[in-house]
Design an enzyme around this catalytic site. Structure first.
Site, mmCIF file in Angstrom:
data_model
loop_
_atom_site.group_PDB
_atom_site.id
_atom_site.type_symbol
_atom_site.label_atom_id
_atom_site.label_comp_id
_atom_site.label_asym_id
_atom_site.label_seq_id
_atom_site.Cartn_x
_atom_site.Cartn_y
_atom_site.Cartn_z
ATOM 1 N N ARG A 127 0.911 -1.254 0.180
ATOM 2 C CA ARG A 127 -0.121 -0.174 0.059
ATOM 3 C C ARG A 127 0.802 1.311 -0.076
ATOM 4 O O ARG A 127 2.026 1.219 0.428
ATOM 5 C CB ARG A 127 -0.888 -0.185 1.300
ATOM 6 C CG ARG A 127 -1.785 -1.139 1.078
ATOM 7 C CD ARG A 127 -2.412 -1.162 2.717
ATOM 8 N NE ARG A 127 -3.532 -2.073 2.741
ATOM 9 C CZ ARG A 127 -3.283 -3.577 3.049
ATOM 10 N NH1 ARG A 127 -1.965 -3.724 3.503
ATOM 11 N NH2 ARG A 127 -4.208 -4.501 3.066
ATOM 12 N N LYS A 148 -1.957 -2.292 7.457
ATOM 13 C CA LYS A 148 -3.089 -2.285 7.959
ATOM 14 C C LYS A 148 -3.750 -3.500 8.826
ATOM 15 O O LYS A 148 -4.433 -3.308 9.572
ATOM 16 C CB LYS A 148 -3.876 -2.176 6.494
ATOM 17 C CG LYS A 148 -5.541 -2.142 6.328
ATOM 18 C CD LYS A 148 -6.215 -2.097 5.123
ATOM 19 C CE LYS A 148 -7.466 -2.102 5.383
ATOM 20 N NZ LYS A 148 -8.099 -2.036 4.013
ATOM 21 N N HIS A 183 -3.582 3.140 -4.791
ATOM 22 C CA HIS A 183 -3.754 1.933 -4.557
ATOM 23 C C HIS A 183 -4.020 1.088 -6.001
ATOM 24 O O HIS A 183 -3.890 -0.263 -5.894
ATOM 25 C CB HIS A 183 -5.311 1.796 -3.886
ATOM 26 C CG HIS A 183 -5.457 0.532 -3.159
ATOM 27 N ND1 HIS A 183 -4.712 0.475 -1.786
ATOM 28 C CD2 HIS A 183 -6.237 -0.480 -3.222
ATOM 29 C CE1 HIS A 183 -4.978 -0.707 -1.287
ATOM 30 N NE2 HIS A 183 -5.977 -1.294 -2.102
ATOM 31 N N ARG A 236 -1.148 -1.278 -6.176
ATOM 32 C CA ARG A 236 -1.242 -2.453 -5.462
ATOM 33 C C ARG A 236 -1.991 -3.446 -6.210
ATOM 34 O O ARG A 236 -1.394 -4.651 -6.462
ATOM 35 C CB ARG A 236 -1.891 -2.417 -4.052
ATOM 36 C CG ARG A 236 -1.983 -3.418 -3.287
ATOM 37 C CD ARG A 236 -2.633 -3.202 -1.871
ATOM 38 N NE ARG A 236 -3.014 -3.936 -1.076
ATOM 39 C CZ ARG A 236 -2.192 -4.938 -0.456
ATOM 40 N NH1 ARG A 236 -0.881 -4.567 -0.231
ATOM 41 N NH2 ARG A 236 -2.894 -5.785 0.526
ATOM 42 N N HIS A 262 -3.187 -10.459 2.983
ATOM 43 C CA HIS A 262 -4.602 -10.528 3.045
ATOM 44 C C HIS A 262 -4.492 -11.927 4.226
ATOM 45 O O HIS A 262 -4.121 -12.901 4.199
ATOM 46 C CB HIS A 262 -5.125 -10.976 1.955
ATOM 47 C CG HIS A 262 -5.280 -9.831 1.054
ATOM 48 N ND1 HIS A 262 -5.441 -10.247 -0.440
ATOM 49 C CD2 HIS A 262 -5.404 -8.665 1.045
ATOM 50 C CE1 HIS A 262 -5.559 -8.963 -1.057
ATOM 51 N NE2 HIS A 262 -5.388 -8.237 -0.300
ATOM 52 N N TYR A 315 -8.386 -11.565 -7.635
ATOM 53 C CA TYR A 315 -7.852 -11.365 -8.750
ATOM 54 C C TYR A 315 -7.538 -12.913 -9.501
ATOM 55 O O TYR A 315 -6.796 -12.866 -10.755
ATOM 56 C CB TYR A 315 -6.046 -11.187 -7.936
ATOM 57 C CG TYR A 315 -6.233 -9.882 -7.357
ATOM 58 C CD1 TYR A 315 -6.091 -8.846 -7.857
ATOM 59 C CD2 TYR A 315 -6.184 -9.909 -5.771
ATOM 60 C CE1 TYR A 315 -5.834 -7.638 -7.279
ATOM 61 C CE2 TYR A 315 -6.084 -8.651 -5.444
ATOM 62 C CZ TYR A 315 -5.736 -7.327 -6.172
ATOM 63 O OH TYR A 315 -5.887 -6.382 -5.433
#
Length: 189
Positions: free
Chosen positions: A48, A71, A123, A126, A149, A158
């Protein structure tokens, strides 16, 4: 009571020519020397913007960038090329820590032909990393680890970009084996 289902936003990612256009805009018209290395970190690791911008020289060693203060709150490490590692070391020696990059990045992006959905400027880098990773044959579980994640469901957004991802239904399903066996019985060579 059923949970409210919110429509996902489209994931914006850039093609190789668009990446080149963006980097050219940064190199030729950006007054902030920190923008290009931050962009390169995002494109090389799927970081990020805030994660890349917060990096310190101590976060990069032996071909690995270690992101902390992410995050999710988890530390993650991503390998980088020796060339990028040298470039970052040289940058930090000449210019010091990254700072105040996002406005200069947005200006550089505005000078290009690239148009992104509102709120996705940085973003999209990313998403660009993740999209190219999958399109080039990268493993979805590896991508999950790289991006940090916590759930595979997040990373699966994706999967549709994999060149032959739905072909697995043919290769791994039972019908191909049955049809092949029946065909061999019906039409011996």
């Amino acid at each position: 009571m059923r949970p409210l289902k919110i429509q996902e936003r489209e994931l914006s990612w850039r093609t190789t020519p668009q990446i080149a256009e963006l980097l050219d805009s940064i190199r030729t018209g950006c007054d902030n020397p920190h923008v290009e290395p931050v962009v390169l970190i995002c494109l090389a690791t799927g970081a990020r913007w805030s994660e890349a911008e917060k990096l310190k020289p101590t976060s990069v060693r032996n071909g690995v960038i270690t992101f902390s203060g992410t995050k999710s709150g988890k530390v993650r490490s991503v390998p980088i090329s020796a060339e990028l590692e040298k470039r970052l070391a040289k940058h930090w020696k000449q210019h010091g820590s990254f700072m105040h990059t996002i406005t200069s990045f947005r200006r550089a992006l505005a000078r290009t032909t690239i148009r992104l959905p509102k709120g996705q400027a940085a973003h999209a880098l990313r998403h660009t990393f993740a999209s190219h990773f999958i399109q080039n044959g990268g493993n979805i579980l590896t991508l999950q680890k790289i991006l940090g994640h916590s759930s595979l469901a997040m990373t699966m957004r994706y999967a549709h970009l994999a060149p032959d991802h739905l072909q697995d239904a043919i290769r791994f399903g039972p019908v191909l084996l049955v049809v092949t066996a029946v065909t061999k019985e019906a039409c011996p060579v």
